[in-house]
Motif scaffolding. Structure first.
Motif, PDB file in Angstrom:
ATOM      1  N   GLU A  65      -5.523   0.530   1.636  1.00  0.00           N
ATOM      2  CA  GLU A  65      -5.265  -0.776   1.720  1.00  0.00           C
ATOM      3  C   GLU A  65      -6.515  -1.718   1.611  1.00  0.00           C
ATOM      4  O   GLU A  65      -7.424  -1.567   2.068  1.00  0.00           O
ATOM      5  CB  GLU A  65      -4.981  -0.914   3.195  1.00  0.00           C
ATOM      6  CG  GLU A  65      -4.314  -2.373   3.747  1.00  0.00           C
ATOM      7  CD  GLU A  65      -3.803  -2.565   4.973  1.00  0.00           C
ATOM      8  OE1 GLU A  65      -3.468  -3.610   5.221  1.00  0.00           O
ATOM      9  OE2 GLU A  65      -3.525  -1.311   5.628  1.00  0.00           O
ATOM     10  N   ALA A  66      -6.059  -2.728   0.710  1.00  0.00           N
ATOM     11  CA  ALA A  66      -7.243  -3.682   0.517  1.00  0.00           C
ATOM     12  C   ALA A  66      -7.492  -4.639   1.595  1.00  0.00           C
ATOM     13  O   ALA A  66      -6.489  -5.090   2.335  1.00  0.00           O
ATOM     14  CB  ALA A  66      -6.990  -4.699  -0.727  1.00  0.00           C
ATOM     15  N   ARG A  67      -8.746  -4.753   2.374  1.00  0.00           N
ATOM     16  CA  ARG A  67      -8.813  -5.366   3.522  1.00  0.00           C
ATOM     17  C   ARG A  67      -9.714  -6.993   3.317  1.00  0.00           C
ATOM     18  O   ARG A  67      -9.068  -7.910   3.808  1.00  0.00           O
ATOM     19  CB  ARG A  67      -9.959  -4.819   4.341  1.00  0.00           C
ATOM     20  CG  ARG A  67      -9.113  -3.718   5.188  1.00  0.00           C
ATOM     21  CD  ARG A  67      -8.008  -4.087   6.046  1.00  0.00           C
ATOM     22  NE  ARG A  67      -7.419  -2.940   6.605  1.00  0.00           N
ATOM     23  CZ  ARG A  67      -7.814  -1.947   7.620  1.00  0.00           C
ATOM     24  NH1 ARG A  67      -9.094  -2.287   8.384  1.00  0.00           N
ATOM     25  NH2 ARG A  67      -7.256  -1.033   8.121  1.00  0.00           N
ATOM     26  N   THR A  68     -10.413  -7.163   2.254  1.00  0.00           N
ATOM     27  CA  THR A  68     -11.195  -8.586   2.063  1.00  0.00           C
ATOM     28  C   THR A  68     -11.411  -8.564   0.654  1.00  0.00           C
ATOM     29  O   THR A  68     -11.637  -7.700  -0.242  1.00  0.00           O
ATOM     30  CB  THR A  68     -12.577  -8.528   2.712  1.00  0.00           C
ATOM     31  OG1 THR A  68     -13.426  -7.412   2.386  1.00  0.00           O
ATOM     32  CG2 THR A  68     -12.592  -8.467   4.225  1.00  0.00           C
ATOM     33  N   ARG A 124     -12.859  -4.749  -0.646  1.00  0.00           N
ATOM     34  CA  ARG A 124     -13.139  -3.965   0.140  1.00  0.00           C
ATOM     35  C   ARG A 124     -12.030  -3.378   0.700  1.00  0.00           C
ATOM     36  O   ARG A 124     -10.986  -3.970   0.977  1.00  0.00           O
ATOM     37  CB  ARG A 124     -14.215  -4.398   1.293  1.00  0.00           C
ATOM     38  CG  ARG A 124     -14.638  -3.260   2.340  1.00  0.00           C
ATOM     39  CD  ARG A 124     -15.303  -4.000   3.313  1.00  0.00           C
ATOM     40  NE  ARG A 124     -16.507  -4.179   3.071  1.00  0.00           N
ATOM     41  CZ  ARG A 124     -17.889  -3.727   2.649  1.00  0.00           C
ATOM     42  NH1 ARG A 124     -17.652  -2.510   2.727  1.00  0.00           N
ATOM     43  NH2 ARG A 124     -18.710  -4.247   2.305  1.00  0.00           N
ATOM     44  N   ASP A 125     -12.101  -1.986   0.659  1.00  0.00           N
ATOM     45  CA  ASP A 125     -10.571  -1.173   1.226  1.00  0.00           C
ATOM     46  C   ASP A 125     -10.681  -0.908   2.647  1.00  0.00           C
ATOM     47  O   ASP A 125     -12.140  -0.647   3.027  1.00  0.00           O
ATOM     48  CB  ASP A 125     -10.215  -0.204   0.212  1.00  0.00           C
ATOM     49  CG  ASP A 125     -10.937   0.964  -0.205  1.00  0.00           C
ATOM     50  OD1 ASP A 125     -11.757   1.284   0.847  1.00  0.00           O
ATOM     51  OD2 ASP A 125     -10.907   1.450  -1.239  1.00  0.00           O
ATOM     52  N   ASP A 126      -9.826  -0.201   3.103  1.00  0.00           N
ATOM     53  CA  ASP A 126      -9.925   0.533   4.443  1.00  0.00           C
ATOM     54  C   ASP A 126     -10.785   1.815   4.599  1.00  0.00           C
ATOM     55  O   ASP A 126     -10.842   2.280   5.619  1.00  0.00           O
ATOM     56  CB  ASP A 126      -8.446   0.513   5.040  1.00  0.00           C
ATOM     57  CG  ASP A 126      -7.600   1.214   4.409  1.00  0.00           C
ATOM     58  OD1 ASP A 126      -7.981   1.711   3.355  1.00  0.00           O
ATOM     59  OD2 ASP A 126      -6.462   1.699   4.850  1.00  0.00           O
ATOM     60  N   ILE A 183      -5.482  -4.269  -9.087  1.00  0.00           N
ATOM     61  CA  ILE A 183      -4.188  -4.695  -8.815  1.00  0.00           C
ATOM     62  C   ILE A 183      -3.796  -4.113  -7.206  1.00  0.00           C
ATOM     63  O   ILE A 183      -3.855  -2.882  -6.881  1.00  0.00           O
ATOM     64  CB  ILE A 183      -3.008  -4.226  -9.779  1.00  0.00           C
ATOM     65  CG1 ILE A 183      -3.387  -4.971 -10.832  1.00  0.00           C
ATOM     66  CG2 ILE A 183      -1.634  -4.513  -9.236  1.00  0.00           C
ATOM     67  CD1 ILE A 183      -2.286  -4.492 -12.177  1.00  0.00           C
ATOM     68  N   ILE A 184      -3.232  -5.158  -6.244  1.00  0.00           N
ATOM     69  CA  ILE A 184      -3.098  -4.749  -4.833  1.00  0.00           C
ATOM     70  C   ILE A 184      -1.537  -4.830  -4.814  1.00  0.00           C
ATOM     71  O   ILE A 184      -0.833  -5.869  -5.210  1.00  0.00           O
ATOM     72  CB  ILE A 184      -3.669  -5.653  -3.800  1.00  0.00           C
ATOM     73  CG1 ILE A 184      -5.207  -5.660  -4.008  1.00  0.00           C
ATOM     74  CG2 ILE A 184      -3.365  -5.352  -2.743  1.00  0.00           C
ATOM     75  CD1 ILE A 184      -5.990  -6.605  -3.280  1.00  0.00           C
ATOM     76  N   GLY A 185      -1.050  -3.461  -4.485  1.00  0.00           N
ATOM     77  CA  GLY A 185       0.469  -3.611  -4.408  1.00  0.00           C
ATOM     78  C   GLY A 185       0.972  -2.601  -5.504  1.00  0.00           C
ATOM     79  O   GLY A 185       1.063  -2.734  -6.409  1.00  0.00           O
ATOM     80  N   GLY A 186       1.791  -1.450  -4.982  1.00  0.00           N
ATOM     81  CA  GLY A 186       2.155  -0.393  -5.802  1.00  0.00           C
ATOM     82  C   GLY A 186       3.791  -0.489  -6.215  1.00  0.00           C
ATOM     83  O   GLY A 186       4.138   0.524  -6.691  1.00  0.00           O
ATOM     84  N   GLY A 187       4.299  -1.650  -6.093  1.00  0.00           N
ATOM     85  CA  GLY A 187       5.857  -1.557  -6.276  1.00  0.00           C
ATOM     86  C   GLY A 187       6.058  -2.283  -7.778  1.00  0.00           C
ATOM     87  O   GLY A 187       5.134  -1.902  -8.452  1.00  0.00           O
ATOM     88  N   GLU A 236      -2.561   1.054  -3.530  1.00  0.00           N
ATOM     89  CA  GLU A 236      -1.484   0.975  -2.761  1.00  0.00           C
ATOM     90  C   GLU A 236      -1.499   1.552  -1.287  1.00  0.00           C
ATOM     91  O   GLU A 236      -2.186   2.487  -1.366  1.00  0.00           O
ATOM     92  CB  GLU A 236      -0.266   1.960  -3.378  1.00  0.00           C
ATOM     93  CG  GLU A 236       0.960   2.294  -2.646  1.00  0.00           C
ATOM     94  CD  GLU A 236       1.480   0.953  -1.862  1.00  0.00           C
ATOM     95  OE1 GLU A 236       2.031   0.972  -0.638  1.00  0.00           O
ATOM     96  OE2 GLU A 236       1.974   0.141  -2.745  1.00  0.00           O
ATOM     97  N   ARG A 237      -1.228   0.737  -0.304  1.00  0.00           N
ATOM     98  CA  ARG A 237      -1.595   0.957   1.147  1.00  0.00           C
ATOM     99  C   ARG A 237      -0.894   2.486   1.577  1.00  0.00           C
ATOM    100  O   ARG A 237      -1.260   3.087   2.405  1.00  0.00           O
ATOM    101  CB  ARG A 237      -1.320  -0.099   2.171  1.00  0.00           C
ATOM    102  CG  ARG A 237       0.022  -0.426   2.219  1.00  0.00           C
ATOM    103  CD  ARG A 237       0.385  -1.668   3.017  1.00  0.00           C
ATOM    104  NE  ARG A 237       1.532  -1.875   3.391  1.00  0.00           N
ATOM    105  CZ  ARG A 237       2.021  -2.692   4.479  1.00  0.00           C
ATOM    106  NH1 ARG A 237       1.392  -3.129   5.418  1.00  0.00           N
ATOM    107  NH2 ARG A 237       3.251  -2.883   4.549  1.00  0.00           N
TER     108      ARG A 237
END
Length: 376
Positions: free
Chosen positions: A167-170, A182-184, A5-9, A30-31
């Motif tokens: 942060e998720a990049r791709t 892939r994350d940062d 899951i991308i996004g921590g809100g 979560e970025r």
């Protein structure tokens, strides 16, 4: 199943809770070091009263899920405190009376109260008003602490991992069909399903995956006071809120709009008063609505002055000092028939965004709904 899951809100966290409860393994990115968007800049209201008839079933189910979360995770501060919308004119009373007379009023817990009954229910309200619309099904949580508390609880399952500052990049697919993120930090996460919950960040990966999403962004201003020194037994709204919640639409509301314009500052900033007492005794007050981008980077003082004036009139005494002011931005689905924008952008990759001002209210339901849709 492995789910990333991308996004921590609230949407990302609610989807994580739904997935873990169904036995899946979740990695949550979560970025920021901690979620800093609309989820922690809101009232923490679980708001049934103003939802449309078509949203009511979803909203009541979400309230059940919040109550369940409150039992599992006491740290979120869930309380079934209800609300009172304080009315200051006959035209506002007519809108409330119309709402209280509808077929779904009992489900919402609507009762139209005389001033004496309002004060018996909430003795801290000693100011000027002619009636109050009580909604017994409204509730509240502590928005600034709810998500960390939920994540801590999920971690105890052994099937959940939260990765802040990541942060998720791709998002790509391997030759054997699984998804890679892939994350940062250069880490590659191999997973079976990706849920992207970007909040109001509609550029970057969200745009790369989903294009220009059918969402608009809304900016609001809010404030927090020092402890009140008195107890508000319910959340509080003013009659201006009737104008902004679609559940009050009808002939009486059109008559109100025609007969009684808002105060100039309230009209210019599309304002309503919502007031929630935090567990430490302070009051969260707001809010405004701004739709035209680019948004200003600073806050306007006149809405805060209006909020103080209205709140003091309704309470019947001066507010404690203001200790915080802030602005926030949320995203809103442009399709009024949808609770949220939910789209499959690739096999096993979905974007879920844009609940509007309903994010805190509907988050648990939307997580459950996605889980049902994807047969998790």
């Amino acid at each position: 199943m492995r789910i990333l899951i991308i996004g921590g809100g609230i949407l990302g966290t609610a989807h994580a809770d739904a997935a873990v409860r169904r036995g899946h393994d979740v990695v949550h990115l979560e970025r920021e070091p901690e979620a800093r968007g609309a989820t922690v800049r809101n009232f923490g209201l679980v708001w049934v009263s103003g939802r449309t008839e078509s949203e009511l079933t979803a909203t009541l189910r979400s309230r059940e899920l919040w109550a369940d979360l409150g039992a599992r995770v006491p740290g979120i501060g869930f309380r079934a405190n209800g609300s009172i919308t304080l009315l200051r004119s006959d035209a506002e009373v007519a809108v409330a009376r119309e709402a209280a007379g509808r077929a779904d009023a009992r489900q919402r817990g609507f009762t139209l109260l005389e001033p004496e009954a309002v004060r018996r229910l909430n003795p801290a309200l000693r100011g000027k008003f002619v009636a109050g619309l009580h909604c017994s099904t409204d509730a509240a949580v502590e928005s600034r602490v709810a998500l960390p508390a939920i994540r801590w609880h999920l971690t105890t399952s052994g099937r959940y991992s939260f990765r802040p500052g990541t942060e998720a990049r791709t998002v790509t697919r391997t030759a054997h069909g699984t998804v890679q993120v892939r994350d940062d930090h250069g880490t590659v996460h191999e997973t079976d399903l990706v849920l992207v919950c970007p909040g109001a960040t509609l550029s970057g990966l969200a745009r790369e995956l989903g294009g220009d999403l059918p969402l608009r962004r809304v900016r609001l201003q809010m404030m927090q006071t020092a402890p009140l020194g008195d107890t508000l037994t319910t959340s509080v709204a003013d009659g201006d809120s009737l104008r902004y919640y679609p559940g009050f639409a009808g002939a009486a509301l059109e008559e109100l709009k025609a007969r009684e314009p808002q105060a100039l500052t309230a009209e210019q900033h599309r304002m309503q008063l919502l007031c929630v007492q935090r567990l430490d005794g302070g009051l969260t007050l707001g809010d405004t609505h701004e739709y035209d981008e680019p948004f200003a980077f600073d806050v306007d003082e006149s809405p805060y002055e209006h909020l103080v004036t209205v709140t003091e009139e309704l309470l019947g005494h001066r507010l404690p000092p203001v200790v915080r002011r802030w602005a926030g931005v949320y995203s809103q689905c442009l399709d009024p028939t949808e609770l949220v924008h939910r789209a499959r952008v690739d096999d096993d990759v979905w974007i879920v965004a844009g609940p509007g001002g309903r994010g805190m209210t509907l988050g648990p339901y939307l997580g459950e709904q996605t889980a049902d849709l994807l047969n998790l």
